[in-house]
Structure formats: C-alpha cells, structure tokens
Motif scaffolding. Structure first.
Motif, mmCIF file in Angstrom:
data_model
loop_
_atom_site.group_PDB
_atom_site.id
_atom_site.type_symbol
_atom_site.label_atom_id
_atom_site.label_comp_id
_atom_site.label_asym_id
_atom_site.label_seq_id
_atom_site.Cartn_x
_atom_site.Cartn_y
_atom_site.Cartn_z
ATOM 1 N N UNK A 38 16.252 -113.754 -33.812
ATOM 2 C CA UNK A 38 16.414 -112.494 -34.526
ATOM 3 C C UNK A 38 15.694 -112.538 -35.875
ATOM 4 N N UNK A 39 15.808 -113.641 -36.583
ATOM 5 C CA UNK A 39 15.129 -113.774 -37.872
ATOM 6 C C UNK A 39 13.613 -113.777 -37.698
ATOM 7 N N UNK A 40 13.127 -114.432 -36.642
ATOM 8 C CA UNK A 40 11.686 -114.426 -36.359
ATOM 9 C C UNK A 40 11.203 -113.015 -36.045
ATOM 10 N N UNK A 41 12.010 -112.258 -35.257
ATOM 11 C CA UNK A 41 11.632 -110.887 -34.917
ATOM 12 C C UNK A 41 11.562 -110.006 -36.160
ATOM 13 N N UNK A 42 12.492 -110.211 -37.077
ATOM 14 C CA UNK A 42 12.486 -109.444 -38.327
ATOM 15 C C UNK A 42 11.260 -109.824 -39.162
ATOM 16 N N UNK A 43 10.963 -111.112 -39.214
ATOM 17 C CA UNK A 43 9.823 -111.572 -40.019
ATOM 18 C C UNK A 43 8.495 -111.073 -39.462
ATOM 19 N N UNK A 44 8.387 -110.962 -38.140
ATOM 20 C CA UNK A 44 7.132 -110.520 -37.527
ATOM 21 C C UNK A 44 7.041 -109.008 -37.405
ATOM 22 N N UNK A 45 8.122 -108.300 -37.720
ATOM 23 C CA UNK A 45 8.089 -106.849 -37.679
ATOM 24 C C UNK A 45 8.515 -106.247 -36.353
ATOM 25 N N UNK A 46 8.983 -107.062 -35.418
ATOM 26 C CA UNK A 46 9.448 -106.534 -34.132
ATOM 27 C C UNK A 46 10.782 -105.825 -34.284
#
Length: 68
Positions: A38-46
C-alpha cells in the motif's frame, strides 16, 4: 517457479543510491507485506492519499462516500 520481484534502489535524503553494505545496516521494517504494498502504491501514484485538516472534515467525507 515465480519471478523474483525487482527491488528498487534505496535512496538516502541527499538523493544518493545506497550501497549494499550500507543497506545491510538499515533497520528492518516490521510492516506487513500488505502495508508495504500500500505504501509503495501511494509512493508511485497508483493510490491516492488524502490528508484532512481535522476530524470533522474526515467525517464529512465519510458520510458523503456512504451516501454515494
């Protein structure tokens, strides 16, 4: 056989890529894989992360979403 997930390089606050030796010294995170994703998705803009100024604005948004 599953493909190994490609890891992104770790960048320090100065914008430099950390070496493998330096990465080994970093503390391990205690986050679950779902939270990490979830944190990766937020960081990448997904995924979009919304920050509310106060609790009342959050409740107003929740009521609006529930009405829809």
């Amino acid at each position: 056989m599953q493909k190994a997930e490609k890891k992104r390089p770790i960048i320090d606050p100065n914008g430099h890529k950390l070496s493998k030796k330096a990465m080994k010294k970093l503390p391990r995170t205690e986050l679950s894989p779902k939270v990490e994703k979830a944190l990766d998705d937020i960081a990448t803009g997904k995924e979009k992360l919304v920050k509310y100024d106060n609790f009342d604005e959050y409740i107003k948004h929740v009521k609006q979403v529930l009405e829809e």
